[in-house]
Motif scaffolding. Structure first.
Motif, PDB file in Angstrom:
ATOM      1  N   TYR A  97      -8.093  -3.430  10.234  1.00 26.09           N
ATOM      2  CA  TYR A  97      -8.415  -2.387   9.260  1.00 26.09           C
ATOM      3  C   TYR A  97      -7.797  -2.665   7.896  1.00 26.09           C
ATOM      4  N   TYR A  98      -6.595  -3.214   7.904  1.00 28.03           N
ATOM      5  CA  TYR A  98      -6.002  -3.569   6.620  1.00 28.03           C
ATOM      6  C   TYR A  98      -6.686  -4.787   6.006  1.00 28.03           C
ATOM      7  N   LEU A 151      -5.015   5.361   6.379  1.00 26.87           N
ATOM      8  CA  LEU A 151      -4.113   4.735   5.419  1.00 26.87           C
ATOM      9  C   LEU A 151      -4.798   3.582   4.695  1.00 26.87           C
ATOM     10  N   SER A 152      -5.642   2.824   5.410  1.00 32.12           N
ATOM     11  CA  SER A 152      -6.335   1.709   4.757  1.00 32.12           C
ATOM     12  C   SER A 152      -7.251   2.209   3.649  1.00 32.12           C
ATOM     13  N   LYS A 153      -7.845   3.366   3.836  1.00 34.80           N
ATOM     14  CA  LYS A 153      -8.702   3.957   2.804  1.00 34.80           C
ATOM     15  C   LYS A 153      -7.873   4.509   1.652  1.00 34.80           C
ATOM     16  N   LEU A 154      -6.758   5.157   1.978  1.00 30.10           N
ATOM     17  CA  LEU A 154      -5.896   5.712   0.929  1.00 30.10           C
ATOM     18  C   LEU A 154      -5.315   4.594   0.063  1.00 30.10           C
ATOM     19  N   MET A 155      -4.958   3.487   0.664  1.00 33.89           N
ATOM     20  CA  MET A 155      -4.440   2.351  -0.091  1.00 33.89           C
ATOM     21  C   MET A 155      -5.493   1.830  -1.070  1.00 33.89           C
ATOM     22  N   THR A 156      -6.745   1.808  -0.643  1.00 36.97           N
ATOM     23  CA  THR A 156      -7.805   1.357  -1.547  1.00 36.97           C
ATOM     24  C   THR A 156      -8.009   2.348  -2.683  1.00 36.97           C
ATOM     25  N   GLU A 157      -7.885   3.624  -2.395  1.00 38.54           N
ATOM     26  CA  GLU A 157      -7.938   4.621  -3.474  1.00 38.54           C
ATOM     27  C   GLU A 157      -6.864   4.334  -4.528  1.00 38.54           C
ATOM     28  N   GLN A 158      -5.666   3.990  -4.058  1.00 33.45           N
ATOM     29  CA  GLN A 158      -4.574   3.716  -5.000  1.00 33.45           C
ATOM     30  C   GLN A 158      -4.860   2.457  -5.808  1.00 33.45           C
ATOM     31  N   ILE A 159      -5.410   1.442  -5.160  1.00 34.00           N
ATOM     32  CA  ILE A 159      -5.785   0.229  -5.877  1.00 34.00           C
ATOM     33  C   ILE A 159      -6.770   0.569  -6.991  1.00 34.00           C
ATOM     34  N   LEU A 160      -7.772   1.355  -6.677  1.00 33.59           N
ATOM     35  CA  LEU A 160      -8.767   1.740  -7.679  1.00 33.59           C
ATOM     36  C   LEU A 160      -8.123   2.489  -8.845  1.00 33.59           C
TER      37      LEU A 160
END
Length: 339
Positions: A97-98, A151-160
């Motif tokens: 997932y990561y 968490l994998s989705k939230l991390m991508t939100e932060q990247i964006l």
């Protein structure tokens, strides 16, 4: 909404051969956009992409290929659906997932920046909230995912968010609640084997693919003891992506994070009662223990999306959602297609 002659570029849809992605492709086409689909067909289906749409077989983590595709097709925006989405699997195989959801998305975003793409719509999830203390849950509620998927989705939100602050890119992160149903015109639907969504499972039971439907927990602090969820029709969700894209174009210096749901919850038993009514049969129900990590109630506060976008739900009746899912399940059987 932009007119058909006003579309300034093409739209790349990653994961466009999958369940939600294929419906987004249809919504974009219906709105007059030129679409290119990028999918590795790990869980998607080539037949789910209309013949009129350019299809690229490949992976979003292949930066060189992505940038070549962007350049070749005049891509100005990306709708990103590619990734892995089974909560239970994410617990047992977090590295998958990561890799698929976070690392691959990071590479895709870098490719977009390098190729001059300015708009990005991201398929996020209500799983970013974990076990919310306040329901309906609003976008500014604490984010405390309880599984690697969320968490994998939230991390991508932060990247964006970080990339948008440093580069000429704006984005919409749409946090879905429980997606269900199928295209009302019968052009697409949920087709992946092993799907875990209640309405899909119930429709499989109604068509003989399953012998029963499991009810995981009957002692939650809800009116009938079963979990309550906000179910959104997949075509309404797809329309929200088109509305978000056109808002990003009209507001190039702004980004948006928004829940996509109806703000109305149904319990497991209420959903199954509706399925029984639509099918005119009594599907066998079996009581099972609670699953770890299932919140009692998960319902969207959807005021932000209603106040920001032109989007309005068109398929919110639960019986209609069930009927469309059931019709698609029967279509799969008639065509001998995978599910």
């Amino acid at each position: 909404m932009l007119g058909r002659s006003d579309k300034p570029f093409s739209v790349l849809v990653t994961g466009g051969a999958g369940y939600i992605g294929s419906h987004a492709v249809l919504a974009l086409l219906d709105a007059g956009w030129k679409v290119v689909v990028l999918d590795n067909l790990a869980t998607g289906f080539r037949w789910a992409v209309p013949e009129t749409v350019e299809f690229v077989l490949g992976d979003v983590a292949d930066m060189e290929m992505v940038q070549a595709t962007i350049a070749k097709h005049n891509i100005g925006a990306i709708l990103h659906f590619a990734g892995s989405l089974l909560v239970g699997e994410s617990v047992g195989n977090p590295l998958k997932y990561y890799r698929n959801n976070t690392a691959a998305s990071r590479t895709l975003i870098e490719a977009a920046i390098g190729a001059g793409v300015h708009h990005f719509v991201f398929s996020s999830t209500a799983a970013t909230y974990g076990m919310p203390e306040v329901v309906p849950v609003a976008e500014d509620a604490p984010k405390a995912p309880i599984n690697p998927y969320g968490l994998s989705k939230l991390m991508t939100e932060q990247i964006l968010a970080d990339v948008a602050a440093a580069h000429p890119l704006n984005y919409a992160a749409l946090r879905y609640f429980n997606v269900a149903g199928a295209d009302p015109q019968g052009r697409s639907g949920q087709s992946v084997a092993g799907a875990t969504h209640l309405i899909h499972i119930a429709c499989e039971a109604a068509t003989g693919k399953r012998g029963h439907v499991g009810i995981y927990g009957d002692d939650y602090p809800t009116p009938d003891g079963t979990g309550v969820r906000d179910y959104i029709h997949v075509s309404d969700l797809a329309d929200a992506h088109v509305a978000a894209l056109e808002w990003l174009i009209a507001n190039p210096s702004e980004s948006l994070t928004a829940n996509v749901g109806y703000g109305r919850g149904y319990s497991v038993l209420e959903v199954l009662d509706v399925v029984d009514h639509v099918t005119n049969m009594a599907i066998e129900r079996r009581q099972e223990p609670r699953r770890a990590g299932d919140p009692p109630t998960l319902v969207a506060d959807n005021r932000r999306i209603l106040e920001t976008l032109s989007w309005r739900p068109r398929h919110g009746d639960l019986a209609s959602i069930v009927a469309s899912a059931l019709a698609w399940e029967r279509t799969l059987q008639e065509r001998g297609l995978s599910s």
